[in-house]
Design a protein around this motif. Structure first.
Motif, PDB file in Angstrom:
ATOM      1  N   SER A 147      57.051  55.254 142.902  1.00  9.33           N
ATOM      2  CA  SER A 147      56.425  55.047 144.095  1.00  9.33           C
ATOM      3  C   SER A 147      54.705  54.562 143.878  1.00  9.33           C
ATOM      4  CB  SER A 147      56.735  56.148 145.019  1.00  9.33           C
ATOM      5  OG  SER A 147      56.493  57.437 144.428  1.00  9.33           O
ATOM      6  N   VAL A 148      54.252  53.942 144.859  1.00  3.75           N
ATOM      7  CA  VAL A 148      52.716  53.798 144.712  1.00  3.75           C
ATOM      8  C   VAL A 148      52.225  54.130 146.219  1.00  3.75           C
ATOM      9  CG1 VAL A 148      52.871  52.054 143.041  1.00  3.75           C
ATOM     10  CG2 VAL A 148      53.161  51.215 145.278  1.00  3.75           C
ATOM     11  N   ALA A 149      50.760  54.304 146.159  1.00  2.00           N
ATOM     12  CA  ALA A 149      50.167  54.705 147.254  1.00  2.00           C
ATOM     13  C   ALA A 149      50.403  53.708 148.547  1.00  2.00           C
ATOM     14  CB  ALA A 149      48.845  54.897 146.947  1.00  2.00           C
ATOM     15  N   ALA A 150      50.499  54.384 149.781  1.00  2.00           N
ATOM     16  CA  ALA A 150      50.776  53.557 150.725  1.00  2.00           C
ATOM     17  C   ALA A 150      49.386  52.405 150.984  1.00  2.00           C
ATOM     18  CB  ALA A 150      50.999  54.330 152.141  1.00  2.00           C
ATOM     19  N   THR A 151      49.644  51.410 151.551  1.00  2.00           N
ATOM     20  CA  THR A 151      48.804  50.442 151.951  1.00  2.00           C
ATOM     21  C   THR A 151      49.060  49.821 153.322  1.00  2.00           C
ATOM     22  OG1 THR A 151      49.709  48.570 151.051  1.00  2.00           O
ATOM     23  CG2 THR A 151      48.205  49.754 149.711  1.00  2.00           C
ATOM     24  N   GLY A 152      48.267  48.671 153.877  1.00  2.00           N
ATOM     25  CA  GLY A 152      48.601  47.981 154.964  1.00  2.00           C
ATOM     26  C   GLY A 152      49.912  47.179 154.696  1.00  2.00           C
ATOM     27  N   PRO A 153      50.736  46.977 155.746  1.00  2.18           N
ATOM     28  CA  PRO A 153      51.862  46.178 155.600  1.00  2.18           C
ATOM     29  C   PRO A 153      51.906  44.985 154.662  1.00  2.18           C
ATOM     30  CG  PRO A 153      51.509  46.907 158.002  1.00  2.18           C
ATOM     31  CD  PRO A 153      50.282  46.908 157.065  1.00  2.18           C
ATOM     32  N   VAL A 154      51.154  44.176 154.854  1.00  2.00           N
ATOM     33  CA  VAL A 154      51.479  42.828 154.228  1.00  2.00           C
ATOM     34  C   VAL A 154      50.995  43.171 152.637  1.00  2.00           C
ATOM     35  CG1 VAL A 154      50.361  40.622 153.572  1.00  2.00           C
ATOM     36  CG2 VAL A 154      50.761  41.357 155.895  1.00  2.00           C
ATOM     37  N   ALA A 155      50.076  44.244 152.475  1.00  3.23           N
ATOM     38  CA  ALA A 155      49.714  44.545 151.099  1.00  3.23           C
ATOM     39  C   ALA A 155      50.911  45.386 150.463  1.00  3.23           C
ATOM     40  CB  ALA A 155      48.380  45.359 151.031  1.00  3.23           C
ATOM     41  N   ALA A 156      51.614  46.165 151.369  1.00  5.35           N
ATOM     42  CA  ALA A 156      52.736  46.839 151.015  1.00  5.35           C
ATOM     43  C   ALA A 156      53.887  46.058 150.274  1.00  5.35           C
ATOM     44  CB  ALA A 156      53.172  47.881 151.892  1.00  5.35           C
ATOM     45  N   ALA A 157      54.179  44.924 151.068  1.00  2.00           N
ATOM     46  CA  ALA A 157      54.869  43.988 150.632  1.00  2.00           C
ATOM     47  C   ALA A 157      54.686  43.048 149.109  1.00  2.00           C
ATOM     48  CB  ALA A 157      55.369  43.007 151.590  1.00  2.00           C
TER      49      ALA A 157
END
Ligand code: GLU
Ligand code: MG
Length: 439
Positions: A194-204
């Motif tokens: 798992s990696v740290a959460a980001t904004g939605p588009v960045a997460a994708a």
């Protein structure tokens, strides 16, 4: 020097000769055009040509057609997002950037999944002042023979694949990602990062980058790897690969999952958002568990989220609320467990936001939470148990139709239906075999 020239100079001085420009198609496959570093500025200015027919490609590289898309005509332009340009640690001399896809005229392309995700992200902000944090967990199975056969969550498996796992972790870190943890999962040869959460588009984007990084490190170790919902036919009795989505809505630096008077101290807005996601889950499955193979994985008592219920820290619920610790209120979030690695992560984040925004608009509330294993409990329903049922729910979802638009939705439905057809008479073993190495 402008932004692009600076990026090119940086790449050249780091010895990067080639840049991979990726997008994810409606079958969940990451497709690519690559350019020499020297041509990056042309790619940014003019885009790189690609046929729109890839929007109706299936997992086996055959094609179907939708009302708007099909056949050999037409062209799209792939335009790299240099804000995400990353030098690849496991592919020396290579960099990577995701693309947005435009029409040849440079008008927006309604079939672009990344643009759909961005529109939903921007809508959350414009309409409700909400920023979402999101993060995908990546599970994969590596074919490492006896070395992968140690116990589930067992240290023995980490010792046996010590260099490999360290290199996966270090490669992610070298690329600027923040790996949170890596662990051996339940199935033979299975791991999760798992990696740290980001904004939605960045997460994708990061879901794509994490996968290709794991693939790259695995290739350097000569290890075949699978991100498919089910990786081994013998594992039909066991577990599949999930790609769970974590999310939390924020406003002004405050996590709306905490500090309210909703269930488990979530705010009313968080509850409404999650209730919207909860209501659309059967339809969202056609985006997040999109392959016929997804339904070999999505079964009760496998921690895969097969039941349409939610609960606090309940790993069998499709929607698991994670309250976080009192001294880490920012860590509270919700996890959608039902999604897997056959999904296009841009469609997933866009669809989930659209569903959550509908919940906010309608002021929805969540049903009572469920604790314990829901399997076989009266009154608790399964999510769709096969793809055609999920496709039907997606086709009937006014919320997702409105958010995705006819052209994107039409292509997604066409691909989903064609894959149902493609695998209509295959056995589960054949289905696993046909999809194992594709994603
Ligand atoms: N491998 C499980 C799945 O299919 C998930 C296990 C976990 O909760 O991490 O989603
Ligand atoms: Mg896991």
């Amino acid at each position: 020097m402008d932004h692009t020239q600076q990026a090119m100079a940086r790449l050249t001085s780091a010895g990067v000769g080639c840049v991979a420009l990726t997008w994810v198609d409606n079958a969940g496959i990451t497709r690519v055009k690559t350019v020499p570093t020297a041509r990056l500025k042309d790619a940014v200015r003019d885009g790189v040509g690609m046929s729109p027919v890839f929007d109706v490609y299936l997992v086996d590289d055959s094609m179907t057609e939708s009302p708007a898309i099909g056949g050999p005509d037409g062209d799209l332009r792939l335009v790299p997002d240099l804000d995400r340009l990353t030098t690849l640690a496991a592919q020396p001399g290579w960099a990577w950037a995701p693309v947005d896809r435009f029409q040849a005229s440079r008008a927006p392309y309604p079939g672009c999944q990344r643009s759909f995700a961005r529109r939903q992200q921007e809508l959350a902000s414009a309409e409700f002042g909400i920023e979402l944090l999101m993060g995908f967990e990546t599970e994969w199975v590596v074919d490492a023979g006896a070395r992968g056969s140690g116990p589930a969550y067992g240290m023995a498996r980490v010792v046996a694949l010590s260099d490999y796992l360290r290199e996966v972790t270090e490669a992610l870190g070298a690329q600027g990602l923040v790996p949170l943890q890596v662990h051996p999962e339940y199935a033979v040869g299975q791991f999760e990062v798992s990696v740290a959460a980001t904004g939605p588009v960045a997460a994708a984007d990061l879901a794509v980058l994490v996968r290709e990084t794991v693939r790259g490190v695995s290739a350097r170790h000569g290890l075949p790897v699978s991100f498919a919902p089910m990786a081994v036919a013998e594992g039909l009795e066991g577990l599949g690969n999930g790609r769970h989505l974590h999310l939390s809505p924020w406003r002004d630096g405050k996590n709306l999952c905490r500090g309210g008077d909703g269930p488990f101290s979530m705010t009313g807005e968080c509850e409404a958002f999650l209730a919207g996601v909860f209501r659309e889950l059967p339809a969202l499955l056609a985006l997040g568990a999109p392959s016929p193979a997804s339904y070999l994985r999505l079964r009760p008592s496998r921690w895969a989220g097969a039941h349409h219920c939610w609960g606090l820290e309940n790993r069998e619920a499709a929607l698991r609320f994670v309250a976080g610790s009192p001294d880490d209120l920012g860590g509270a979030n919700a996890e959608v467990k039902s999604f897997d690695g056959a999904a296009n992560p841009y469609l997933v984040v866009g669809g989930v936001i659209a569903a959550g925004l509908a919940g906010l608009r309608e002021g929805l509330t969540l049903p009572p939470p469920v604790s314990g294993d829901p399997a076989g409990r009266p009154g608790l329903r399964r999510l769709p148990t096969e793809l055609p049922a999920a496709i039907g729910q997606l086709a009937d979802s006014a919320v997702l139709r409105e958010a995705m638009g006819e052209e994107l939705l039409g292509a997604v439905l066409a691909v989903r239906r064609a894959e149902v057809e493609l695998f209509a008479s295959t056995t589960p073993e054949e289905l696993v075999e046909a999809t194992r190495d594709r994603y």
